[in-house]
Scaffold this motif. Structure first.
Motif, short mmCIF file in Angstrom:
data_model
loop_
_atom_site.label_atom_id
_atom_site.label_comp_id
_atom_site.label_asym_id
_atom_site.label_seq_id
_atom_site.Cartn_x
_atom_site.Cartn_y
_atom_site.Cartn_z
N LEU A 250 11.00 1.76 -82.93
CA LEU A 250 10.44 0.41 -82.95
C LEU A 250 11.53 -0.64 -82.91
O LEU A 250 11.45 -1.62 -82.16
CB LEU A 250 9.56 0.22 -84.18
CG LEU A 250 8.29 1.06 -84.23
CD1 LEU A 250 7.60 0.90 -85.57
CD2 LEU A 250 7.35 0.70 -83.09
N LEU A 251 12.56 -0.46 -83.72
CA LEU A 251 13.62 -1.45 -83.80
C LEU A 251 14.43 -1.54 -82.51
O LEU A 251 14.95 -2.60 -82.18
CB LEU A 251 14.53 -1.16 -84.98
CG LEU A 251 13.86 -1.28 -86.37
CD1 LEU A 251 14.83 -0.91 -87.47
CD2 LEU A 251 13.29 -2.66 -86.59
N SER A 252 14.50 -0.45 -81.77
CA SER A 252 15.26 -0.46 -80.53
C SER A 252 14.59 -1.33 -79.46
O SER A 252 15.21 -1.70 -78.48
CB SER A 252 15.45 0.96 -79.99
OG SER A 252 14.21 1.47 -79.50
N LYS A 253 13.33 -1.67 -79.66
CA LYS A 253 12.58 -2.48 -78.68
C LYS A 253 12.74 -3.97 -78.93
O LYS A 253 12.22 -4.77 -78.18
CB LYS A 253 11.09 -2.12 -78.74
CG LYS A 253 10.79 -0.67 -78.48
CD LYS A 253 11.18 -0.26 -77.09
CE LYS A 253 10.80 1.19 -76.83
NZ LYS A 253 11.25 1.67 -75.55
N LEU A 254 13.43 -4.35 -80.01
CA LEU A 254 13.55 -5.75 -80.39
C LEU A 254 14.98 -6.25 -80.26
O LEU A 254 15.93 -5.50 -80.46
CB LEU A 254 13.07 -5.96 -81.82
CG LEU A 254 11.64 -5.53 -82.12
CD1 LEU A 254 11.36 -5.61 -83.61
CD2 LEU A 254 10.66 -6.38 -81.35
N THR A 255 15.12 -7.54 -79.95
CA THR A 255 16.45 -8.15 -79.90
C THR A 255 16.91 -8.43 -81.33
O THR A 255 16.11 -8.42 -82.28
CB THR A 255 16.41 -9.48 -79.12
OG1 THR A 255 15.64 -10.43 -79.86
CG2 THR A 255 15.84 -9.30 -77.72
N ASP A 256 18.20 -8.72 -81.48
CA ASP A 256 18.72 -9.07 -82.81
C ASP A 256 18.04 -10.31 -83.36
O ASP A 256 17.74 -10.38 -84.56
CB ASP A 256 20.24 -9.28 -82.75
CG ASP A 256 21.00 -7.98 -82.53
OD1 ASP A 256 20.43 -6.89 -82.78
OD2 ASP A 256 22.18 -8.06 -82.11
N ASP A 257 17.78 -11.30 -82.51
CA ASP A 257 17.09 -12.51 -82.96
C ASP A 257 15.69 -12.20 -83.45
O ASP A 257 15.24 -12.71 -84.48
CB ASP A 257 17.02 -13.55 -81.83
CG ASP A 257 18.35 -14.25 -81.57
OD1 ASP A 257 19.20 -14.26 -82.48
OD2 ASP A 257 18.51 -14.78 -80.46
N GLN A 258 14.97 -11.35 -82.71
CA GLN A 258 13.62 -10.98 -83.13
C GLN A 258 13.63 -10.22 -84.45
O GLN A 258 12.81 -10.47 -85.33
CB GLN A 258 12.94 -10.14 -82.04
CG GLN A 258 12.62 -10.92 -80.78
CD GLN A 258 12.23 -10.02 -79.63
OE1 GLN A 258 12.47 -8.82 -79.65
NE2 GLN A 258 11.62 -10.61 -78.61
N LEU A 259 14.58 -9.29 -84.58
CA LEU A 259 14.70 -8.54 -85.83
C LEU A 259 15.00 -9.47 -87.01
O LEU A 259 14.41 -9.33 -88.09
CB LEU A 259 15.80 -7.48 -85.72
CG LEU A 259 15.46 -6.24 -84.93
CD1 LEU A 259 16.71 -5.39 -84.72
CD2 LEU A 259 14.39 -5.44 -85.64
N ASN A 260 15.92 -10.40 -86.80
CA ASN A 260 16.28 -11.34 -87.86
C ASN A 260 15.08 -12.20 -88.26
O ASN A 260 14.83 -12.40 -89.45
CB ASN A 260 17.45 -12.22 -87.40
CG ASN A 260 17.99 -13.07 -88.52
OD1 ASN A 260 18.04 -12.66 -89.67
ND2 ASN A 260 18.42 -14.28 -88.18
N VAL A 261 14.32 -12.67 -87.27
CA VAL A 261 13.14 -13.48 -87.56
C VAL A 261 12.10 -12.66 -88.32
O VAL A 261 11.55 -13.11 -89.33
CB VAL A 261 12.55 -14.06 -86.25
CG1 VAL A 261 11.13 -14.55 -86.44
CG2 VAL A 261 13.42 -15.17 -85.72
N LEU A 262 11.85 -11.44 -87.86
CA LEU A 262 10.86 -10.59 -88.53
C LEU A 262 11.27 -10.26 -89.96
O LEU A 262 10.46 -10.34 -90.89
CB LEU A 262 10.65 -9.30 -87.75
CG LEU A 262 9.71 -9.36 -86.56
CD1 LEU A 262 9.75 -8.06 -85.79
CD2 LEU A 262 8.29 -9.68 -86.99
N GLU A 263 12.51 -9.86 -90.13
CA GLU A 263 12.99 -9.48 -91.46
C GLU A 263 12.95 -10.67 -92.42
O GLU A 263 12.50 -10.54 -93.57
CB GLU A 263 14.40 -8.91 -91.38
CG GLU A 263 14.90 -8.38 -92.71
CD GLU A 263 16.26 -7.71 -92.59
OE1 GLU A 263 16.59 -6.95 -93.51
OE2 GLU A 263 16.97 -7.95 -91.60
#
Length: 157
Positions: A95-108
């Motif tokens: 799942l995490l491999s499908k997201l950009t660093d910005d998207q991961l940061n926003v989600l987290e």
């Protein structure tokens, strides 16, 4: 199977049965199938499982029918992307491999601040302020991240 060689046909089955979920899951696992999703709702268990060969699917179906009685097969399809078993330890990586660093940061950040809580503990503006971005940028990134997750679940298989 998810880490095996490519070019192998896989079949995915959706089964509805009026039986407790742990027992049905045990039947699926006993036949070396990968349980991709198990939902128990209104007394009906829905199982999506991946098997390696058609004979494996028939074996599960025969066992379910013998032990639980009649059931409905909603759909069977072949795929070269069999998915991940429940709690495989690799699901988060996929799942995490499908997201950009910005998207991961926003989600987290949104998750840790309670943006997804019901009721919400933080507004979109509050999370955006924490991230140092505009609220519109936050909204775009969070929607894009949510869409990436939903595409993994609902994309054609």
């Amino acid at each position: 199977m998810p880490t095996g060689p490519t070019g192998i046909d896989h079949r995915r089955a959706i089964v509805f049965a009026n039986e407790p979920y742990p027992f049905l899951l045990e039947l699926v696992l006993r036949h070396r199938a990968i349980p991709n999703r198990v939902v128990l709702q209104n007394g009906t268990a829905t199982v999506i499982a991946t098997v390696g060969e058609w004979d494996d699917f028939r074996s599960i179906a025969d066992d379910v029918e013998a032990k639980l009685g009649r059931f409905d097969v909603i759909r069977v399809n072949e795929t070269d992307r069999p998915g991940e078993p429940l709690d495989s330890g690799r699901l988060a990586d996929v799942l995490l491999s499908k997201l950009t660093d910005d998207q991961l940061n926003v989600l987290e950040t949104a998750y840790s601040m309670g943006y997804f809580a019901v009721p919400r503990d933080a507004s979109a503006q509050t999370v955006a302020d924490e991230l140092g971005i505009q609220q519109s940028t936050f909204s775009e990134r969070i929607r894009t991240a949510e869409r990436a997750f939903l595409e993994l679940v609902f994309s054609p298989r």
